[in-house]
Motif scaffolding. Structure first.
Motif, short mmCIF file in Angstrom:
data_model
loop_
_atom_site.label_atom_id
_atom_site.label_comp_id
_atom_site.label_asym_id
_atom_site.label_seq_id
_atom_site.Cartn_x
_atom_site.Cartn_y
_atom_site.Cartn_z
N SER A 96 61.81 38.03 63.88
CA SER A 96 62.07 38.52 65.11
C SER A 96 60.64 38.27 65.82
O SER A 96 59.58 37.93 65.17
N ASP A 97 60.78 38.46 67.21
CA ASP A 97 59.45 38.08 67.99
C ASP A 97 58.24 38.85 67.28
O ASP A 97 56.94 38.31 67.45
N ASP A 98 58.39 40.03 67.25
CA ASP A 98 57.31 40.92 66.93
C ASP A 98 56.90 41.11 65.41
O ASP A 98 56.41 42.18 65.12
N GLN A 99 57.34 40.22 64.66
CA GLN A 99 57.50 40.48 63.07
C GLN A 99 56.16 39.72 62.80
O GLN A 99 55.35 40.43 61.58
N PHE A 100 55.83 38.58 62.78
CA PHE A 100 54.80 37.91 62.17
C PHE A 100 53.94 37.11 63.06
O PHE A 100 54.32 36.61 64.18
N ASP A 101 52.68 36.98 62.62
CA ASP A 101 51.75 35.98 63.36
C ASP A 101 51.85 34.59 62.60
O ASP A 101 51.50 33.60 63.58
#
Length: 349
Positions: free
Chosen positions: A164-169
């Protein structure tokens, strides 16, 4: 078993097995269990009715997050080492504190479940790891200080459990660019390395012929390279795909059934290389690529020398090298489309 780390995981489970246990393990050269049954997983992990799970930490993304949470919260952890965490559905009471004993080796699993807490960037960097382009070396160099990261072993595991968008750098894997793009946001960026196509093909061929590698873990193309005389393999349709793998991974469509000689594939690959938001280089300045990737990821410059990983022993594979060299003209002809792309990038760099 050839690998002592795999053997250690297996030996730890044997005393705990019951006659009706159903073992779920990654594909590999596991022995036949003395009791119970053994089922293998590859790109996707489906626990279903398993009562024993040998979880490969390199394939955490092949398991849905909610299923991993259940394993950690409801099952007993009876063993963990550098590669595996072993779970029993109904573990004995004396293993109730096993998580504390194995905390060092269990830490990657805990981090995986808390990546949102560790995320620092406002976007995601996708690393297109084209096989045999120093990708393992680069991933180790740029990723070891990034806590919110994920590596996908295959396209199938990525499609089954996309981030998801807010999961990984940082997200990496042997994933075509088009597949990454389907799950990326406009602010995300793509990075990767290209290698001289003939040398990349040679490295893939040598990898397929390493005696200690387990063919069960190979792609069908890699198994063909291992089993057939190389000259015969070059006559197989898979040879043209392998010779142009970099072109296809950058310019192929999501269906991944493109002809590498097609104009559309070349145009899409050039568009990816030319985008100012992306970072693609040849493997020649790999140290610069690592430094520039660290800037994008906003991590500190490394003071440690680059450790080159997963390389072949050229002296030990002298016969394989000679077999490859005898077909050099045919190889260059097969790789002609990708050679054009590579020289274009090298000239630009």
């Amino acid at each position: 078993m050839l690998d002592p780390v795999w053997q250690a995981a297996w030996d730890s489970l044997l005393p705990q097995l019951k006659p009706d246990d159903r073992i779920l393990a990654p594909i590999g050269d596991w022995p036949t269990p003395p009791v119970g049954t053994l089922r293998h997983y590859t790109d996707r992990i489906e626990v279903q009715n398993a009562s024993v799970v040998i979880l490969h930490k390199g394939r955490l993304n092949a398991l849905p997050r909610e299923a991993l949470v259940r394993l950690c919260n409801e099952w007993q952890i009876v063993f963990a080492n550098e590669v595996f965490v072993c779970f029993l559905r109904d573990g004995p009471r004396r293993f109730i504190n096993s998580l504390r004993r194995h905390s060092r080796h269990f830490l990657p699993v805990r981090h995986h479940l808390r990546t949102r807490h560790f995320k620092r960037l406002g976007n995601t960097i996708f690393f297109v790891h084209i096989p045999k382009t120093a990708g393992t070396t680069v991933w180790n160099a740029i990723g070891h200080t990034v806590r919110a990261k994920a590596y996908y072993d295959s396209t199938a595991s990525f499609r089954a459990n996309p981030p998801s968008d807010d999961q990984f750098d940082l997200v990496g894997g042997h994933i075509p660019l088009a597949t990454f793009q389907m799950h990326a946001s406009p602010q995300d960026r793509f990075i990767g390395l290209l290698r001289d196509p003939v040398l990349r093909f040679r490295a893939a061929f040598l990898h397929s012929r390493r005696p200690h590698e387990d063919p069960k873990t190979f792609t069908p193309t890699m198994r063909l390279m291992r089993e057939l005389p190389f000259k015969e393999f070059l006559a197989h349709p898979d040879a043209r795909q392998e010779a142009n793998l970099q072109l296809l991974m950058l310019g192929g469509s999501p269906g991944n059934d493109d002809d590498p000689t097609g104009r559309d594939v070349f145009v899409r690959a050039c568009r990816a290389l030319d985008s100012p938001r992306n970072l693609f280089m040849t493997t020649d300045p790999v140290a610069k690529f690592i430094a520039d990737s660290r800037i994008i990821l906003q991590t500190r410059p490394s003071t440690m020398p680059t450790q080159h990983l997963n390389v072949s022993d050229l002296d030990a594979q002298a016969d394989d090298l000679a077999e490859f060299a005898a077909c050099l003209l045919q190889i260059r002809a097969l790789a002609a489309p990708e050679l054009v792309l590579y020289e274009r990038l090298r000239a630009h760099s």
